[in-house]
Design an enzyme around this catalytic site. Structure first.
Site, PDB file in Angstrom:
ATOM      1  N   ARG A   1      60.272  38.059 109.362  1.00  0.00           N
ATOM      2  CA  ARG A   1      61.414  37.269 108.888  1.00  0.00           C
ATOM      3  C   ARG A   1      62.696  37.938 109.362  1.00  0.00           C
ATOM      4  NH1 ARG A   1      63.559  36.092 102.693  1.00  0.00           N
ATOM      5  NH2 ARG A   1      64.654  38.055 103.000  1.00  0.00           N
TER       6      ARG A   1
ATOM      7  N   GLU B   1      59.452  28.172  96.916  1.00  0.00           N
ATOM      8  CA  GLU B   1      59.328  29.376  96.087  1.00  0.00           C
ATOM      9  C   GLU B   1      59.865  29.161  94.672  1.00  0.00           C
ATOM     10  OE1 GLU B   1      61.639  32.019  98.659  1.00  0.00           O
ATOM     11  OE2 GLU B   1      63.070  32.267  97.035  1.00  0.00           O
TER      12      GLU B   1
ATOM     13  N   GLU C   1      63.259  28.344 106.144  1.00  0.00           N
ATOM     14  CA  GLU C   1      62.851  28.294 104.737  1.00  0.00           C
ATOM     15  C   GLU C   1      63.985  27.800 103.848  1.00  0.00           C
ATOM     16  OE1 GLU C   1      60.910  31.883 103.685  1.00  0.00           O
ATOM     17  OE2 GLU C   1      61.739  31.922 101.671  1.00  0.00           O
TER      18      GLU C   1
ATOM     19  N   TYR D   1      72.649  36.915 101.694  1.00  0.00           N
ATOM     20  CA  TYR D   1      71.306  36.984 101.135  1.00  0.00           C
ATOM     21  C   TYR D   1      70.337  37.642 102.133  1.00  0.00           C
ATOM     22  CZ  TYR D   1      66.535  35.970 100.449  1.00  0.00           C
ATOM     23  OH  TYR D   1      65.188  36.161 100.359  1.00  0.00           O
TER      24      TYR D   1
ATOM     25  N   TRP E   1      72.968  30.009  95.453  1.00  0.00           N
ATOM     26  CA  TRP E   1      72.720  31.351  95.999  1.00  0.00           C
ATOM     27  C   TRP E   1      71.449  31.360  96.805  1.00  0.00           C
ATOM     28  CZ3 TRP E   1      68.702  34.949  94.950  1.00  0.00           C
ATOM     29  CH2 TRP E   1      68.865  36.179  95.636  1.00  0.00           C
TER      30      TRP E   1
ATOM     31  N   ARG F   1      55.598  26.899  99.796  1.00  0.00           N
ATOM     32  CA  ARG F   1      55.683  28.335  99.525  1.00  0.00           C
ATOM     33  C   ARG F   1      55.499  28.705  98.053  1.00  0.00           C
ATOM     34  NH1 ARG F   1      59.439  31.223 100.189  1.00  0.00           N
ATOM     35  NH2 ARG F   1      58.274  33.001 100.904  1.00  0.00           N
TER      36      ARG F   1
ATOM     37  N   HIS G   1      67.790  30.027 102.248  1.00  0.00           N
ATOM     38  CA  HIS G   1      68.032  30.269 100.821  1.00  0.00           C
ATOM     39  C   HIS G   1      68.927  29.208 100.182  1.00  0.00           C
ATOM     40  CE1 HIS G   1      67.805  33.025  97.305  1.00  0.00           C
ATOM     41  NE2 HIS G   1      66.706  33.412  97.929  1.00  0.00           N
TER      42      HIS G   1
ATOM     43  N   ASP H   1      65.050  32.631 106.358  1.00  0.00           N
ATOM     44  CA  ASP H   1      65.277  32.066 105.020  1.00  0.00           C
ATOM     45  C   ASP H   1      66.735  31.624 104.892  1.00  0.00           C
ATOM     46  OD1 ASP H   1      65.242  31.394 102.362  1.00  0.00           O
ATOM     47  OD2 ASP H   1      64.245  33.239 101.700  1.00  0.00           O
TER      48      ASP H   1
ATOM     49  N   GLU I   1      54.100  35.907 102.701  1.00  0.00           N
ATOM     50  CA  GLU I   1      55.218  36.859 102.701  1.00  0.00           C
ATOM     51  C   GLU I   1      54.737  38.200 102.132  1.00  0.00           C
ATOM     52  OE1 GLU I   1      58.453  35.814 100.053  1.00  0.00           O
ATOM     53  OE2 GLU I   1      59.910  36.866 101.306  1.00  0.00           O
TER      54      GLU I   1
HETATM   55  O1  EZ4 Z   1      65.387  35.466  96.611  1.00  0.00           O
HETATM   56  O2  EZ4 Z   1      62.311  36.374  95.024  1.00  0.00           O
HETATM   57  O3  EZ4 Z   1      61.649  34.441 100.345  1.00  0.00           O
HETATM   58  N1  EZ4 Z   1      61.997  35.173  99.496  1.00  0.00           N
HETATM   59  C1  EZ4 Z   1      63.060  34.976  98.703  1.00  0.00           C
HETATM   60  C2  EZ4 Z   1      63.253  35.978  97.597  1.00  0.00           C
HETATM   61  C3  EZ4 Z   1      63.997  35.439  96.381  1.00  0.00           C
HETATM   62  C4  EZ4 Z   1      63.694  36.288  95.183  1.00  0.00           C
HETATM   63  C5  EZ4 Z   1      64.352  35.733  93.925  1.00  0.00           C
HETATM   64  O4  EZ4 Z   1      63.880  36.404  92.800  1.00  0.00           O
HETATM   65  O5  EZ4 Z   1      63.801  34.033  98.876  1.00  0.00           O
HETATM   66  O6  EZ4 Z   1      63.897  37.112  98.126  1.00  0.00           O
HETATM   67 CO    CO Z   2      62.877  32.578 100.188  1.00  0.00          CO
END
Ligand code: EZ4
Ligand code: CO
Length: 383
Positions: A128, A243, A217, A140, A383, A264, A193, A191, A320
């Protein structure tokens, strides 16, 4: 959590909901445990239905993490009673090992390349990529400073600043450098996010097409499942999501309309092994593969359980893997192992992981919240 049967067999389950841990602990202690006393531990499916339908209030991360903890512990118990690793109860091995991806991150592109090289040297087949964005103090997934990356870093949420413009302008150049240096075969994921709108995600996906990612992702927050259709119409970059999902209903439309490529969800947040398998079975019918979440806020109990699912299902994609720190590994003794880019589930009866409660008692609970995110003008953003 630990479940102990009248025969003295112990099963373990993970109930960790990052930043909201005590809500699940109360749900278990105050509402679930009293109702479990006297029930037959062999009745995994019935217990799942009892806790789900029997709560009246269905779904949600707190409820589903609590159900997951019990369900996982009952699978552990069933494996121990049968004398078999849990994956054998799930149909046995479908592959030699569980392909994992590691996290390469750095503030600069040169730093990212150094990190990727380290993962390649360690045998990883998938990585990643998260990089700092010029003009933003931190983003992030990017590790700055000593110690390991854990985003839940303060009792009251810390605040980050985000710019979609700066991000979208920068990310393609990072992947261009990574491909130039490491060639076409290394599998790459990224990611997002939850930070973009569908049309912004479409632009990102198009701009990353030359670098052939395995997935992007969480390109957008996923409450609006039909929003993914817009991304899909514009780009062939595969999409992974899930997730923060906790039930099959969160991804039912994404899966059946073939709007995503990887789901995921993982054991702890999606109702345990029983419900996770239900999600992956639905996904298999629609060419969607698994890509289970495996951040370090999910305990080794969750990872151990996820590996039994990963090794056995027909539509496994990628897992992951963020190794836990030594202190965490010591509290959760386990026999899964990493070798040559694969994780291998335990061959012991059950899940092959335990909780050392005496050692755990040395680490009192400390609240740690995930950050919040704001645009440069102060607007609160995902976030
Ligand atoms: O931000 O598990 O793909 N992994 C992620 C993680 C999440 C955390 C949040 O608790 O996006 O790092
Ligand atoms: Co993620």
């Amino acid at each position: 959590m630990k479940v102990v049967t009248d025969d003295g067999v112990t099963g373990v389950g993970d109930a960790t909901l990052n930043g909201r841990e005590l809500a699940v602990a109360s749900y278990l202690r105050d509402h679930v445990v009293p109702a479990l006393i006297g029930r037959d531990p062999a009745r995994i499916e019935d217990t799942w239905q009892y806790l789900y339908k029997g709560a009246y209030w269905r779904r949600g991360p707190v409820t589903m993490s609590a159900i997951a903890a019990v369900d996982t512990a009952l699978w552990d118990i069933k494996g121990k009673v049968a004398g078999l690793p849990v994956y054998q109860l799930l149909g046995g091995r479908s592959r030699a090992g569980v392909t994992v991806y590691g996290h390469a991150s750095a503030a600069t592109v040169d730093g990212v390349l150094t990190e990727v090289a380290r993962f390649v040297k360690d045998g990883y087949r998938a990585v990643r990529i998260q990089a700092g964005v010029p003009g933003l103090a931190g983003v992030y997934g990017v590790h700055i400073g000593p110690g390991v990356y854990e985003p839940a870093d303060a009792a009251v949420p810390s605040e980050a600043v985000w710019s979609t413009v700066r991000y979208l302008n920068h990310v393609p150049s990072v992947f261009a450098r990574v491909r130039e240096e490491f060639g076409p075969d290394l599998r790459l994921v990224h990611d997002v996010h939850h930070r973009l709108t569908p049309i912004e995600a479409a632009r990102l996906g198009k701009s990353l097409e030359p670098y052939a990612l395995t997935w992007m992702e969480d390109p957008v927050p996923a409450e609006l499942q039909e929003g993914f259709r817009l991304i899909r119409q514009h780009t062939t970059t595969p999409i992974a999501v899930g997730e923060v999902f906790n039930s099959v209903w969160d991804c039912q439309r994404l899966v059946t309309e073939q709007l995503i490529d990887y789901v995921r969800t993982t054991v702890v947040h999606a109702g345990g092994i029983t419900h996770l398998r239900r999600i992956f079975d639905l996904a298999a019918l629609y060419h969607v593969r698994s890509g289970s979440h495996g951040a370090t806020d999910l305990s080794p109990v969750c990872l151990a359980a996820a590996l039994h699912v990963d090794i056995s299902i027909p539509n496994f994609g990628l897992q992951e893997y963020m190794p836990h720190v030594a202190d965490t590994d010591a509290v959760f003794p386990h026999t899964y192992r990493f070798e040559d880019g694969f994780l291998h589930p335990s061959e012991e009866p059950g899940l092959g992981v335990d909780i050392d409660e005496d050692l755990a008692a040395r680490y009192p609970y400390r609240p740690a919240a995930l950050p919040v995110n704001r645009l440069e003008d102060g607007t609160l953003h995902s976030w």
